[in-house]
Scaffold this active site. Sequence first.
Site, short mmCIF file in Angstrom:
data_model
loop_
_atom_site.label_atom_id
_atom_site.label_comp_id
_atom_site.label_asym_id
_atom_site.label_seq_id
_atom_site.Cartn_x
_atom_site.Cartn_y
_atom_site.Cartn_z
N LEU A 84 0.79 -1.24 0.00
CA LEU A 84 0.00 0.00 0.00
C LEU A 84 0.82 1.29 0.00
O LEU A 84 0.28 2.36 0.15
CB LEU A 84 -0.95 -0.01 1.21
CG LEU A 84 -1.96 -1.17 1.21
CD1 LEU A 84 -2.87 -1.09 2.41
CD2 LEU A 84 -2.78 -1.16 -0.08
N LEU A 86 3.84 3.89 -1.81
CA LEU A 86 4.57 4.21 -3.05
C LEU A 86 5.98 3.65 -2.93
O LEU A 86 6.53 3.58 -1.83
CB LEU A 86 4.66 5.72 -3.23
CG LEU A 86 3.37 6.43 -3.67
CD1 LEU A 86 3.58 7.93 -3.66
CD2 LEU A 86 2.94 5.95 -5.04
N ASN A 101 2.56 -4.42 -10.32
CA ASN A 101 1.53 -4.33 -9.27
C ASN A 101 0.23 -4.90 -9.79
O ASN A 101 -0.04 -4.91 -11.00
CB ASN A 101 1.32 -2.86 -8.88
CG ASN A 101 0.28 -2.70 -7.78
OD1 ASN A 101 0.28 -3.41 -6.80
ND2 ASN A 101 -0.65 -1.75 -7.98
N HIS A 103 -3.94 -4.37 -9.19
CA HIS A 103 -4.93 -3.52 -8.55
C HIS A 103 -6.30 -4.18 -8.76
O HIS A 103 -6.61 -4.60 -9.89
CB HIS A 103 -4.89 -2.12 -9.15
CG HIS A 103 -5.84 -1.18 -8.49
ND1 HIS A 103 -5.61 -0.66 -7.23
CD2 HIS A 103 -7.04 -0.72 -8.88
CE1 HIS A 103 -6.64 0.10 -6.90
NE2 HIS A 103 -7.52 0.08 -7.86
N ASP A 144 -0.79 3.51 -9.00
CA ASP A 144 -1.67 2.89 -10.00
C ASP A 144 -1.62 3.54 -11.38
O ASP A 144 -2.57 3.44 -12.13
CB ASP A 144 -3.12 2.92 -9.50
CG ASP A 144 -3.26 2.16 -8.18
OD1 ASP A 144 -4.10 2.56 -7.36
OD2 ASP A 144 -2.50 1.18 -7.98
#
Length: 188
Positions: A84, A86, A101, A103, A144
Amino acid sequence: KKIAVLVSGSGSNAENLVNYFRKGDLARVSIILSNKKDAFALVRAQRLGVPSLYFDRNDFYNSSKILETLKEQEIDWIVLAGFLWLVPSDILAAYEGRIVNIHPALLPKYGGKGMYGMKVHCAVVENGEKETGITIHYVNSRYDEGGMIFQAKTEVLPTDTPEMVAEKVHALEYEHFPKVVAQIIAEQ
Ligand code: GRF
Protein backbone atom coordinates in the site's frame (compact mmCIF):
# COMPACT_ATOMS: atom_id res chain seq x y z
CA LYS A 1 14.92 -15.44 -11.98
CA LYS A 2 14.42 -14.24 -8.41
CA ILE A 3 11.28 -12.38 -7.32
CA ALA A 4 10.71 -10.25 -4.21
CA VAL A 5 7.04 -9.87 -3.27
CA LEU A 6 6.04 -6.78 -1.29
CA VAL A 7 2.94 -7.09 0.88
CA SER A 8 0.93 -5.15 3.47
CA GLY A 9 -1.91 -7.53 4.30
CA SER A 10 -3.22 -11.06 4.07
CA GLY A 11 -0.77 -12.24 1.40
CA SER A 12 -3.08 -14.61 -0.45
CA ASN A 13 -1.66 -13.38 -3.75
CA ALA A 14 1.88 -13.76 -2.42
CA GLU A 15 1.12 -17.36 -1.43
CA ASN A 16 -0.37 -18.03 -4.84
CA LEU A 17 2.75 -16.65 -6.53
CA VAL A 18 5.06 -18.79 -4.35
CA ASN A 19 3.15 -21.95 -5.18
CA TYR A 20 2.83 -21.18 -8.88
CA PHE A 21 6.54 -20.59 -9.44
CA ARG A 22 7.52 -23.66 -7.39
CA LYS A 23 5.84 -25.75 -10.09
CA GLY A 24 8.33 -24.66 -12.75
CA ASP A 25 11.92 -23.50 -13.13
CA LEU A 26 11.41 -20.02 -14.64
CA ALA A 27 11.50 -18.10 -11.36
CA ARG A 28 11.14 -18.30 -7.61
CA VAL A 29 9.66 -16.00 -4.99
CA SER A 30 12.90 -15.62 -3.02
CA ILE A 31 11.72 -13.22 -0.35
CA ILE A 32 8.51 -11.65 0.97
CA LEU A 33 8.86 -8.12 2.35
CA SER A 34 6.16 -6.53 4.50
CA ASN A 35 5.68 -3.00 5.79
CA LYS A 36 3.22 -4.28 8.41
CA LYS A 37 4.64 -6.27 11.32
CA ASP A 38 1.32 -8.06 11.84
CA ALA A 39 0.60 -8.80 8.19
CA PHE A 40 -0.75 -12.33 7.86
CA ALA A 41 1.44 -12.54 4.76
CA LEU A 42 4.40 -12.98 7.15
CA VAL A 43 2.68 -16.01 8.71
CA ARG A 44 2.12 -17.42 5.23
CA ALA A 45 5.81 -16.87 4.37
CA GLN A 46 6.84 -18.73 7.54
CA ARG A 47 4.54 -21.64 6.70
CA LEU A 48 5.73 -21.70 3.08
CA GLY A 49 9.38 -21.61 4.09
CA VAL A 50 9.98 -18.39 2.20
CA PRO A 51 12.40 -15.89 3.83
CA SER A 52 10.58 -12.76 4.92
CA LEU A 53 11.47 -9.37 6.29
CA TYR A 54 9.50 -6.65 8.04
CA PHE A 55 10.54 -3.08 7.33
CA ASP A 56 9.25 0.27 8.57
CA ARG A 57 8.81 3.65 6.89
CA ASN A 58 12.28 4.76 7.91
CA ASP A 59 13.91 1.64 6.43
CA PHE A 60 11.96 2.11 3.21
CA TYR A 61 12.23 5.84 2.60
CA ASN A 62 15.21 7.03 4.64
CA SER A 63 17.72 4.27 4.14
CA SER A 64 19.13 2.10 1.39
CA LYS A 65 18.48 -0.96 3.56
CA ILE A 66 15.76 -2.45 1.36
CA LEU A 67 17.57 -1.78 -1.91
CA GLU A 68 20.71 -3.35 -0.41
CA THR A 69 18.68 -6.39 0.67
CA LEU A 70 17.24 -6.73 -2.84
CA LYS A 71 20.71 -6.57 -4.36
CA GLU A 72 22.23 -8.95 -1.80
CA GLN A 73 19.47 -11.41 -2.61
CA GLU A 74 20.13 -10.85 -6.34
CA ILE A 75 16.45 -10.03 -6.88
CA ASP A 76 15.51 -9.58 -10.56
CA TRP A 77 11.83 -8.66 -10.23
CA ILE A 78 9.68 -6.92 -7.65
CA VAL A 79 5.99 -7.82 -7.43
CA LEU A 80 3.60 -5.75 -5.30
CA ALA A 81 0.72 -7.86 -3.99
CA GLY A 82 -1.50 -5.82 -1.73
CA PHE A 83 1.34 -3.40 -0.98
CA LEU A 84 0.00 0.00 0.00
CA TRP A 85 2.92 2.43 -0.15
CA LEU A 86 4.57 4.21 -3.05
CA VAL A 87 7.90 2.67 -4.05
CA PRO A 88 10.81 5.03 -3.26
CA SER A 89 12.78 6.52 -6.13
CA ASP A 90 16.02 4.59 -5.50
CA ILE A 91 14.21 1.26 -5.88
CA LEU A 92 12.16 2.55 -8.84
CA ALA A 93 15.38 3.60 -10.58
CA ALA A 94 17.22 0.35 -9.85
CA TYR A 95 14.26 -1.79 -10.96
CA GLU A 96 12.81 0.39 -13.75
CA GLY A 97 10.48 -1.78 -15.84
CA ARG A 98 10.80 -4.72 -13.46
CA ILE A 99 8.27 -3.76 -10.78
CA VAL A 100 4.71 -5.03 -11.26
CA ASN A 101 1.53 -4.33 -9.27
CA ILE A 102 -1.95 -5.76 -9.22
CA HIS A 103 -4.93 -3.52 -8.55
CA PRO A 104 -8.41 -4.98 -7.83
CA ALA A 105 -10.27 -2.76 -10.30
CA LEU A 106 -10.30 -1.73 -13.97
CA LEU A 107 -7.84 1.22 -13.90
CA PRO A 108 -7.88 4.11 -14.49
CA LYS A 109 -11.20 3.90 -12.62
CA TYR A 110 -11.16 3.19 -8.87
CA GLY A 111 -7.44 3.70 -8.50
CA GLY A 112 -5.10 6.08 -6.75
CA LYS A 113 -4.08 6.78 -3.18
CA GLY A 114 -6.38 5.26 -0.61
CA MET A 115 -8.28 3.11 -3.09
CA TYR A 116 -7.51 -0.42 -1.99
CA GLY A 117 -9.16 -3.56 -0.67
CA MET A 118 -12.83 -3.36 0.22
CA LYS A 119 -12.94 0.41 -0.41
CA VAL A 120 -12.62 -0.34 -4.11
CA HIS A 121 -15.41 -2.92 -4.14
CA CYS A 122 -17.73 -0.70 -2.07
CA ALA A 123 -17.25 2.16 -4.55
CA VAL A 124 -17.91 -0.16 -7.51
CA VAL A 125 -21.16 -1.40 -5.91
CA GLU A 126 -22.25 2.08 -4.79
CA ASN A 127 -21.75 3.42 -8.30
CA GLY A 128 -23.80 0.63 -9.81
CA GLU A 129 -21.00 -0.56 -12.08
CA LYS A 130 -21.94 -3.42 -14.38
CA GLU A 131 -18.44 -4.86 -14.36
CA THR A 132 -15.16 -4.71 -12.48
CA GLY A 133 -11.94 -6.69 -12.53
CA ILE A 134 -8.18 -6.58 -12.08
CA THR A 135 -5.41 -4.51 -13.58
CA ILE A 136 -1.79 -5.63 -13.65
CA HIS A 137 0.59 -2.80 -14.44
CA TYR A 138 4.18 -1.62 -14.20
CA VAL A 139 4.91 0.57 -11.19
CA ASN A 140 6.11 4.16 -11.41
CA SER A 141 6.26 7.05 -8.96
CA ARG A 142 2.48 7.57 -8.80
CA TYR A 143 -0.19 5.24 -7.41
CA ASP A 144 -1.67 2.89 -10.00
CA GLU A 145 -0.46 4.87 -13.02
CA GLY A 146 2.31 2.74 -14.53
CA GLY A 147 2.07 1.13 -17.98
CA MET A 148 -0.85 -1.29 -18.29
CA ILE A 149 0.08 -4.96 -18.74
CA PHE A 150 -3.17 -6.91 -18.38
CA GLN A 151 -6.82 -6.58 -17.40
CA ALA A 152 -9.49 -9.19 -16.71
CA LYS A 153 -13.19 -8.45 -16.10
CA THR A 154 -16.07 -9.95 -14.16
CA GLU A 155 -19.68 -8.81 -14.13
CA VAL A 156 -21.24 -7.04 -11.16
CA LEU A 157 -24.88 -7.98 -10.54
CA PRO A 158 -27.28 -5.48 -8.95
CA THR A 159 -27.70 -7.98 -6.13
CA ASP A 160 -23.94 -8.25 -5.51
CA THR A 161 -22.57 -7.08 -2.17
CA PRO A 162 -19.02 -5.67 -1.98
CA GLU A 163 -17.95 -8.96 -0.37
CA MET A 164 -19.32 -10.93 -3.31
CA VAL A 165 -17.52 -8.60 -5.72
CA ALA A 166 -14.29 -9.02 -3.71
CA GLU A 167 -14.63 -12.79 -4.03
CA LYS A 168 -15.02 -12.60 -7.82
CA VAL A 169 -12.06 -10.22 -8.11
CA HIS A 170 -9.84 -12.41 -5.92
CA ALA A 171 -10.70 -15.35 -8.18
CA LEU A 172 -9.44 -13.33 -11.17
CA GLU A 173 -6.26 -12.42 -9.27
CA TYR A 174 -5.46 -16.03 -8.42
CA GLU A 175 -6.17 -17.17 -11.96
CA HIS A 176 -4.20 -14.52 -13.83
CA PHE A 177 -1.54 -12.78 -11.70
CA PRO A 178 1.09 -15.56 -11.61
CA LYS A 179 0.68 -16.36 -15.30
CA VAL A 180 1.00 -12.70 -16.34
CA VAL A 181 4.08 -12.23 -14.15
CA ALA A 182 5.60 -15.42 -15.61
CA GLN A 183 4.86 -14.18 -19.13
CA ILE A 184 6.62 -10.83 -18.70
CA ILE A 185 9.59 -12.48 -16.98
CA ALA A 186 9.91 -14.99 -19.81
CA GLU A 187 9.68 -12.23 -22.43
CA GLN A 188 12.56 -10.14 -20.99
C1 GRF B 1 -5.74 -7.83 -3.56
O1 GRF B 1 -7.11 -7.54 -3.76
C2 GRF B 1 -4.92 -7.12 -4.59
O2 GRF B 1 -5.55 -6.96 -5.84
C3 GRF B 1 -4.73 -5.78 -3.96
O3 GRF B 1 -4.64 -5.99 -2.57
C4 GRF B 1 -5.26 -7.23 -2.27
C5 GRF B 1 -4.21 -8.08 -1.63
O4 GRF B 1 -4.79 -9.20 -1.11
N1 GRF B 1 -3.53 -5.17 -4.45
P1 GRF B 1 -3.78 -10.29 -0.48
O5 GRF B 1 -2.99 -9.57 0.60
O6 GRF B 1 -2.90 -10.77 -1.59
O7 GRF B 1 -4.67 -11.37 0.06
